[in-house]
Design a protein around this motif. Structure first.
Motif, PDB file in Angstrom:
ATOM      1  N   GLU A 228      43.465  38.471   1.157  1.00 35.05           N
ATOM      2  CA  GLU A 228      43.392  37.089   0.635  1.00 35.05           C
ATOM      3  C   GLU A 228      42.987  37.103  -0.844  1.00 35.05           C
TER       4      GLU A 228
ATOM      5  N   HIS B 225      47.583  27.204  -5.668  1.00 30.13           N
ATOM      6  CA  HIS B 225      47.791  28.162  -4.575  1.00 30.13           C
ATOM      7  C   HIS B 225      46.791  29.321  -4.667  1.00 30.13           C
TER       8      HIS B 225
ATOM      9  N   GLU C 133      43.994  30.506  -1.840  1.00 34.70           N
ATOM     10  CA  GLU C 133      43.792  31.867  -1.308  1.00 34.70           C
ATOM     11  C   GLU C 133      42.336  32.299  -1.424  1.00 34.70           C
TER      12      GLU C 133
ATOM     13  N   HIS D 285      40.665  30.837   1.416  1.00 34.05           N
ATOM     14  CA  HIS D 285      40.942  31.617   2.632  1.00 34.05           C
ATOM     15  C   HIS D 285      40.014  32.839   2.696  1.00 34.05           C
TER      16      HIS D 285
ATOM     17  N   GLU E 223      53.845  35.947   1.691  1.00 37.11           N
ATOM     18  CA  GLU E 223      53.306  35.143   2.797  1.00 37.11           C
ATOM     19  C   GLU E 223      53.723  35.696   4.164  1.00 37.11           C
TER      20      GLU E 223
ATOM     21  N   VAL F   6      51.404  38.418   4.852  1.00 39.05           N
ATOM     22  CA  VAL F   6      50.083  37.898   5.256  1.00 39.05           C
ATOM     23  C   VAL F   6      50.125  37.437   6.717  1.00 39.05           C
TER      24      VAL F   6
ATOM     25  N   GLN G 271      49.364  29.766   8.146  1.00 33.64           N
ATOM     26  CA  GLN G 271      50.501  30.611   7.761  1.00 33.64           C
ATOM     27  C   GLN G 271      51.830  29.939   8.094  1.00 33.64           C
TER      28      GLN G 271
ATOM     29  N   GLU H  44      52.301  27.654   5.176  1.00 36.02           N
ATOM     30  CA  GLU H  44      52.548  28.364   3.917  1.00 36.02           C
ATOM     31  C   GLU H  44      53.968  28.936   3.872  1.00 36.02           C
TER      32      GLU H  44
HETATM   33 FE1  FEO Z   1      46.013  33.150   2.638  1.00 36.24          FE
HETATM   34 FE2  FEO Z   1      48.826  32.453   1.630  1.00 36.24          FE
HETATM   35  O1  FEO Z   1      47.769  33.314   2.822  1.00 36.24           O
END
Ligand code: FEO
Length: 170
Positions: free
Chosen positions: A17, A46, A50, A53, A94, A97, A127, A130
């Motif tokens: 992240e 964005h 993150e 996150h 993404e 991730v 996710q 995203e």
């Molecule tokens: Fe934290 Fe865009 O994944």
């Protein structure tokens, strides 16, 4: 209480992240110096998202008796070639991730750590959003190609997305 294994894999996710935040910050800078204000705003937002996150994971690890590790990060690229290329990179990032979150969820089930499993559901839902957002933007840019006027309109479109809070840190 977290097992050593879960602590280790959550710490790996903290790093992913944090690196995501850096990658999007580099994209924001690349767009900003070229005068694409909308895309830059989108990427700055964005990047913040993150970081949020990452922080959510940091807090969880520490609260559950683990120790969140703040590690050295790989430097992101400074050039992204074209917007199409940059948004493809974002989309692929993404997807990576999401795969990492899925692997984590799988490990929590193997370890019967239902508290962490429950915590991770927020990331599973995030996710989906995203990836959908990245796919949506990619579809737009694929329609435009490298047309200068189209890119100007695209930048404005992305600015609207930021203004509407679609990409606002949650
Ligand atoms: Fe934290 Fe865009 O994944």
């Amino acid at each position: 209480m977290l097992s050593k294994k879960i602590e280790e894999v959550l710490n790996k996710q903290i790093r992913i992240e944090a690196e995501s935040s850096q990658v999007y910050l580099a994209m924001a800078c690349w767009a900003e110096v070229q005068g694409f204000e909308g895309v830059a705003q989108f990427m700055f937002a964005h990047s913040d998202e993150e970081r949020m996150h990452m922080l959510k994971l940091v807090k969880f690890v520490n609260e559950r008796g683990g120790h969140a590790q703040i590690s050295e990060l790989a430097a992101p690229p400074t050039e992204f070639g074209s917007f199409k290329n940059m948004f493809e990179t974002l989309f692929n990032h993404e997807v990576m991730v999401s795969q990492s979150i899925n692997d984590l969820v799988h490990i929590t089930l193997e370890q019967r750590d239902y508290a962490t499993h429950n915590f991770l559901q927020w990331y599973v839902a995030e996710q989906i959003e995203e990836e959908a957002l990245a796919r949506n933007i990619l579809d737009k840019i694929n329609l435009i190609g490298d047309d200068k006027g189209g890119l100007y309109l695209f930048d404005n479109d992305v600015k609207q997305l930021v203004a509407a809070g679609t990409n606002a840190p949650q």
